[in-house]
Design a protein around this motif. Structure first.
Motif, PDB file in Angstrom:
ATOM      1  N   GLY A  18       0.821  -1.213   0.000  1.00 33.08           N
ATOM      2  CA  GLY A  18       0.000   0.000   0.000  1.00 33.08           C
ATOM      3  C   GLY A  18       0.850   1.256   0.000  1.00 33.08           C
ATOM      4  O   GLY A  18       0.380   2.332  -0.363  1.00 33.08           O
ATOM      5  N   HIS A  19       2.110   1.138   0.408  1.00 36.61           N
ATOM      6  CA  HIS A  19       2.983   2.311   0.499  1.00 36.61           C
ATOM      7  C   HIS A  19       4.066   2.300  -0.575  1.00 36.61           C
ATOM      8  O   HIS A  19       5.123   2.911  -0.393  1.00 36.61           O
ATOM      9  CB  HIS A  19       3.548   2.434   1.920  1.00 36.61           C
ATOM     10  CG  HIS A  19       2.454   2.599   2.932  1.00 36.61           C
ATOM     11  ND1 HIS A  19       1.768   3.783   3.083  1.00 36.61           N
ATOM     12  CD2 HIS A  19       1.860   1.698   3.752  1.00 36.61           C
ATOM     13  CE1 HIS A  19       0.806   3.611   3.992  1.00 36.61           C
ATOM     14  NE2 HIS A  19       0.847   2.354   4.409  1.00 36.61           N
ATOM     15  N   THR A  20       3.799   1.624  -1.691  1.00 31.88           N
ATOM     16  CA  THR A  20       4.635   1.838  -2.873  1.00 31.88           C
ATOM     17  C   THR A  20       4.087   3.081  -3.583  1.00 31.88           C
ATOM     18  O   THR A  20       2.891   3.373  -3.514  1.00 31.88           O
ATOM     19  CB  THR A  20       4.579   0.620  -3.813  1.00 31.88           C
ATOM     20  OG1 THR A  20       3.204   0.315  -4.077  1.00 31.88           O
ATOM     21  CG2 THR A  20       5.229  -0.596  -3.177  1.00 31.88           C
ATOM     22  N   ARG A  44      -0.066  13.784   0.412  1.00 38.31           N
ATOM     23  CA  ARG A  44       0.737  13.266   1.533  1.00 38.31           C
ATOM     24  C   ARG A  44       0.039  12.062   2.163  1.00 38.31           C
ATOM     25  O   ARG A  44      -1.170  12.089   2.404  1.00 38.31           O
ATOM     26  CB  ARG A  44       0.915  14.379   2.570  1.00 38.31           C
ATOM     27  CG  ARG A  44       1.773  14.031   3.747  1.00 38.31           C
ATOM     28  CD  ARG A  44       3.244  13.874   3.420  1.00 38.31           C
ATOM     29  NE  ARG A  44       3.915  15.137   3.123  1.00 38.31           N
ATOM     30  CZ  ARG A  44       5.185  15.230   2.720  1.00 38.31           C
ATOM     31  NH1 ARG A  44       5.899  14.120   2.568  1.00 38.31           N
ATOM     32  NH2 ARG A  44       5.718  16.407   2.477  1.00 38.31           N
ATOM     33  N   CYS A  45       0.806  11.013   2.413  1.00 36.82           N
ATOM     34  CA  CYS A  45       0.272   9.787   3.041  1.00 36.82           C
ATOM     35  C   CYS A  45       0.578   9.815   4.540  1.00 36.82           C
ATOM     36  O   CYS A  45       1.549  10.444   4.969  1.00 36.82           O
ATOM     37  CB  CYS A  45       0.920   8.566   2.390  1.00 36.82           C
ATOM     38  SG  CYS A  45       0.381   6.987   3.067  1.00 36.82           S
ATOM     39  N   SER A  46      -0.200   9.078   5.317  1.00 36.70           N
ATOM     40  CA  SER A  46       0.048   9.024   6.764  1.00 36.70           C
ATOM     41  C   SER A  46       1.406   8.393   7.078  1.00 36.70           C
ATOM     42  O   SER A  46       1.927   8.555   8.172  1.00 36.70           O
ATOM     43  CB  SER A  46      -1.071   8.234   7.455  1.00 36.70           C
ATOM     44  OG  SER A  46      -1.052   6.892   7.022  1.00 36.70           O
ATOM     45  N   CYS A  47       1.994   7.673   6.097  1.00 41.83           N
ATOM     46  CA  CYS A  47       3.301   7.048   6.336  1.00 41.83           C
ATOM     47  C   CYS A  47       4.440   8.048   6.193  1.00 41.83           C
ATOM     48  O   CYS A  47       5.587   7.724   6.474  1.00 41.83           O
ATOM     49  CB  CYS A  47       3.511   5.865   5.395  1.00 41.83           C
ATOM     50  SG  CYS A  47       3.924   6.336   3.698  1.00 41.83           S
ATOM     51  N   GLY A  48       4.126   9.268   5.680  1.00 42.95           N
ATOM     52  CA  GLY A  48       5.162  10.284   5.507  1.00 42.95           C
ATOM     53  C   GLY A  48       5.545  10.479   4.050  1.00 42.95           C
ATOM     54  O   GLY A  48       6.145  11.494   3.705  1.00 42.95           O
ATOM     55  N   GLY A  65       1.617  10.154  -2.443  1.00 40.40           N
ATOM     56  CA  GLY A  65       1.037   9.421  -3.569  1.00 40.40           C
ATOM     57  C   GLY A  65       1.153   7.910  -3.455  1.00 40.40           C
ATOM     58  O   GLY A  65       1.321   7.206  -4.465  1.00 40.40           O
ATOM     59  N   CYS A  66       1.068   7.371  -2.253  1.00 39.38           N
ATOM     60  CA  CYS A  66       1.159   5.919  -2.073  1.00 39.38           C
ATOM     61  C   CYS A  66      -0.030   5.222  -2.762  1.00 39.38           C
ATOM     62  O   CYS A  66      -1.112   5.801  -2.883  1.00 39.38           O
ATOM     63  CB  CYS A  66       1.155   5.557  -0.590  1.00 39.38           C
ATOM     64  SG  CYS A  66       2.647   6.067   0.265  1.00 39.38           S
ATOM     65  N   LEU A  67       0.187   3.970  -3.187  1.00 41.78           N
ATOM     66  CA  LEU A  67      -0.851   3.209  -3.890  1.00 41.78           C
ATOM     67  C   LEU A  67      -2.162   3.214  -3.111  1.00 41.78           C
ATOM     68  O   LEU A  67      -3.243   3.346  -3.687  1.00 41.78           O
ATOM     69  CB  LEU A  67      -0.369   1.768  -4.122  1.00 41.78           C
ATOM     70  CG  LEU A  67      -1.347   0.841  -4.852  1.00 41.78           C
ATOM     71  CD1 LEU A  67      -1.588   1.314  -6.283  1.00 41.78           C
ATOM     72  CD2 LEU A  67      -0.832  -0.602  -4.850  1.00 41.78           C
TER      73      LEU A  67
END
Ligand SMILES: [Zn+2]
Length: 411
Positions: free
Chosen positions: A257-259, A267-271, A274-276
């Motif tokens: 999910g974070h590729t 911005r994704c919650s992972c930092g 545009g994460c998948l």
């Protein structure tokens, strides 16, 4: 020593008859907890007398029971058709069970699961928004103690499924981000809340669901099984390689999910950006149809309604499903190039979306992966209900399959 039937069927070392018994019980487990003696003997491949000895051993240990009278063999789908009558072999009601817990963003499920992957009982409780770690673990352990007391069976241990990467070494959940928690020492917290010395195993929810699909569902027989799933929020991934969860160096692997799907994306919650999972999960599907994308209240239900609208040909819903399918196909193409899977399973909402999106997903896979163009990889919807719970139980039941030990019944 007789070689194991597959890499996932490994018996206790140093003793052929115990090894045969372990392999026979594993065959019965993978067959859903019921098979004929003739089927098991044929698959075991060690001769009738050795198979009979192994079966007696399992009966004596209280792990299986054999019907008194032989009945006609059921068709097993292998084309062999019905054969001579044979005794049916079942998982015994005295065999140990696993207690499994599956923590999701909006619900907590706790179950009792026996060999064969049979769910004997499930209890579900809703989870409040931004739950407190201590109160959630008090609830998990209260439910586990209750189900353990009421199971009336020996308890082989506890399996816990977490919505987070989980460190193999100590069951530490690195970031249950969608619960807005920092790291959680899951195994320690569950152990502290139990009054029995039950072994506790912890795994990532997608890894566990994929493991269950490999043993009991649409992933059976795959050598390199790639699994993608989305439920409430985010996209989970897993690789089951020759029957084993691929965990990477620490257990954190396959955070697909974070590729990156869009380098300049939001911005994704992972930092990252545009994460998948930002562009292709349940929230993204709702946004693509210009519908509210809040994950808090019943988004899974609303997404299913949206997919059903697409099934009826609703233009906005169809456009949203097409959009997500294209992005998903593109993400899968990259994973094919890295992992060379021989089967791909889509779970959760993706399984529901897949019949509508199959053509677009396949087109993207072919356009973006030269490996896919060389040898197309079959894509299938996952088939199990409660897959993550079943996978959590597998972590526990593996020990029973390998050691054939039956713990004392819970007090
Ligand atoms: Zn991310």
């Amino acid at each position: 020593m007789t070689p194991p039937l597959s890499s996932s069927i490994i018996g206790p070392s140093g003793n052929d008859s115990a090894n045969n018994a372990s392999r026979l019980l594993t065959l019965l487990h993978h067959a859903g907890g019921e098979a004929t003696r003739a089927e098991l003997t044929a698959e075991l491949g060690c001769g009738r007398s050795a198979a009979g000895y192994a079966l007696s051993d399992l009966v004596n240990r209280g792990l299986v029971r054999v019907d008194d009278r032989p009945t006609a063999r059921r068709g097993d789908g292998s084309g062999s058709g019905p054969g001579r009558p044979s005794h049916h072999v079942h998982v015994a009601a005295t065999s140990p069970v696993a207690l499994a817990a599956h923590l999701r963003v909006d619900t907590l499920d706790v179950a009792v699961i026996e060999l064969g992957g049979r769910v004997l009982r499930v209890e579900r409780e809703p989870i409040e928004v931004r739950p407190d770690v201590a109160s959630i673990f008090l609830r998990i352990t209260r439910l586990l103690r209750k189900l353990g007391r009421e199971a009336g069976r020996p308890i082989a241990g506890i399996g816990v499924s977490m919505p987070s990467p989980v460190r193999t070494e100590d069951g530490y959940a690195l970031e249950p981000r969608h619960l807005e928690w920092a790291g959680v020492p899951t195994r320690d917290l569950v152990r502290e809340g139990l009054d029995e010395p039950w072994p506790v195993h912890v795994g990532n929810d997608a890894n566990l669901a994929a493991l269950a699909e490999h043993r009991h569902g649409a992933g059976r027989g795959a050598h390199q099984l790639l699994y993608l799933t989305t439920e409430h929020i985010g996209i989970g991934g897993a690789l089951i390689t020759e029957g084993t969860v691929f965990g990477g160096a620490r257990g954190y692997a396959m955070e697909v999910g974070h590729t990156t799907a869009d380098a300049d994306g939001p911005r994704c919650s992972c930092g990252s950006r545009g994460c998948l999972e930002l562009v292709a999960d349940t929230r993204a599907l709702m946004r693509a149809a210009y519908l509210p994308d809040s994950p808090v209240t019943g988004i899974e239900y609303r997404a299913r309604v949206l997919i059903e609208a697409a099934e009826r040909g609703d233009p906005a819903a169809t456009q949203a499903v097409d959009h997500i399918s294209t992005l998903l196909g593109s993400g899968i193409a990259g994973l094919i190039n890295v992992l060379d899977p021989d089967r791909i399973l889509l779970g959760g909402l993706l399984a529901k979306l897949y019949p509508l999106g199959a053509a677009r997903i396949a087109a993207e896979m072919a356009e973006r992966s030269f490996l896919e163009r060389a040898v197309p990889v079959p894509v299938l919807p996952a088939t199990l209900d409660c897959a993550a719970l079943l996978g959590a139980a597998e972590l526990v039941l593996d020990h029973v399959l390998q050691t054939l030990q039956v713990p004392a019944p819970a007090e």
